[in-house]
Design a protein around this motif. Sequence first.
Motif, mmCIF file in Angstrom:
data_model
loop_
_atom_site.group_PDB
_atom_site.id
_atom_site.type_symbol
_atom_site.label_atom_id
_atom_site.label_comp_id
_atom_site.label_asym_id
_atom_site.label_seq_id
_atom_site.Cartn_x
_atom_site.Cartn_y
_atom_site.Cartn_z
ATOM 1 N N ASP A 1 4.935 2.197 -4.662
ATOM 2 C CA ASP A 1 5.777 3.254 -5.210
ATOM 3 C C ASP A 1 4.911 4.438 -5.629
ATOM 4 O O ASP A 1 3.807 4.256 -6.170
ATOM 5 C CB ASP A 1 6.553 2.729 -6.413
ATOM 6 N N ARG B 1 10.466 11.917 -3.294
ATOM 7 C CA ARG B 1 9.240 11.487 -3.978
ATOM 8 C C ARG B 1 8.188 12.590 -3.997
ATOM 9 O O ARG B 1 7.103 12.410 -4.538
ATOM 10 C CB ARG B 1 8.697 10.203 -3.349
ATOM 11 N N LEU C 1 4.879 9.024 -6.609
ATOM 12 C CA LEU C 1 5.521 10.308 -6.858
ATOM 13 C C LEU C 1 4.466 11.380 -6.683
ATOM 14 O O LEU C 1 3.363 11.267 -7.226
ATOM 15 C CB LEU C 1 6.084 10.364 -8.282
#
Length: 465
Positions: free
Chosen positions: A50, A122, A52
């Motif tokens: 994951d 993202r 960002l």
Amino acid sequence: MGNGCCSTTTSLETEQPTAALETSALPVVVIGAGPVGLAAAAHLAERGLDFLVLEAGGQAGASIAKWGHVRVFSPWRYNIDAAARRLLDAAGWQAPDDDWLPTGAELIDGYLAPLAKVLGDRVRVNAAVSAITRLGFDRVRTNGREEVPFLIRLRDGEELYARTVIDASGTYTTPNVLGASGLPAHGEADVAALIDHALPDVLGADRAAYEGRHTLVVGAGHSAATTLLALAELADTPITWAIRAADAGRTYGGGDADALPARGALGIRLHALMESGRITLLTGFYTHRVRGTDQGIEVVSRDPSGAEQAITVDRIVSATGYRPDHSIAGELRLDLDPVLGSTRALAPLIDPNQHSCGTVPPHGVDELAHPEPGYYAIGVKSYGRAPTFLMATGYEQARSVVAALAGDWEAARDVQLDLPETGVCSSGLAEAQEQRVGLATGISGGLLSTPLPLVTASSGGGCCG
């Protein structure tokens, strides 16, 4: 006595965090949506981690957009990260011609913007980071430090949490000063409106500011050379070039023998203009003070012996390079080389006194690690003040760091670089593109007539592309 250094009954080493987020569930935060930042994101996506991406500008490649008119030295095949290419191919992307030398604008339109679109929400734009720290921990506190997440504060006050921070924010927004000793020249701020930093759009948007006006270009790198060659295209425009060295041989580069033909052609054309008298060269020039006068900007050099020389011009282009800004990580534990501002382990591998762009040895996560676990600066920022950065090097840094984050240490430490001085460039590349678009004059490395500037593909401040 409560504020004294010895009166407390709880030491910093025994102090525990009062609350902790589940750090492993948090994303990896990548700072910067330039080529290297988005390459890191592509590798994270491919590894199923994951993430960002936080971009200060309004688009992917915001810094590159500032020099979108300039063509890079290296062809597309060396400007696209492998993981990014795989993601784009899966999305039906139409790849550009591998042998084409893209402009900055083409780099964005043909690669970075499509990649950001594939990565989706993202990637956040207009999200400028102002500080990074550890949740509940300043730089002094140690016990339990690795167990808490990073706290990232944005310029608008928003705060985010991360398990790891990959800082690919570059150096483009922190150019070196005009002054020769690393300090601003006396009066530099007073005439700032008449000083441009590297790579103004001399033949396009900025033409009116330069045409017919005497311009002083300060700096000995390829950005300076690119601007000089663009200025030479303007009629009735006097050009003076100021360098600290005794001669301009380093800027002329490898000529016909250069591993990047377009870069070599740049030096050949610049040398020809110097020989013709189109450009006036001032050597041993150490900018000391500047001031506005009725005749223009007076620029005074004072060399280490105290000898002065002066020139009066209409505009100045300060192509003096870039430096990293580590202030956002001021509460993290960084181990920076005292000379370059890179990590200590990386510094001897990139030292410009010992290395050119193509002789930098392979390096990855081990050389990029700081005493602050989970924080990595990659890309041109990782090089500090060394101008020996290549985009391909940044891609390999991103791959290595992300492999380590995924626990694949074998891949992380299997670092390989294929750089220009090891023969990545075809000797006929620049000539072939001349025939397609007229890569002209020295601006683009050809002999025809259409001016097209060249710069290094470094994502902000590097030297070699």
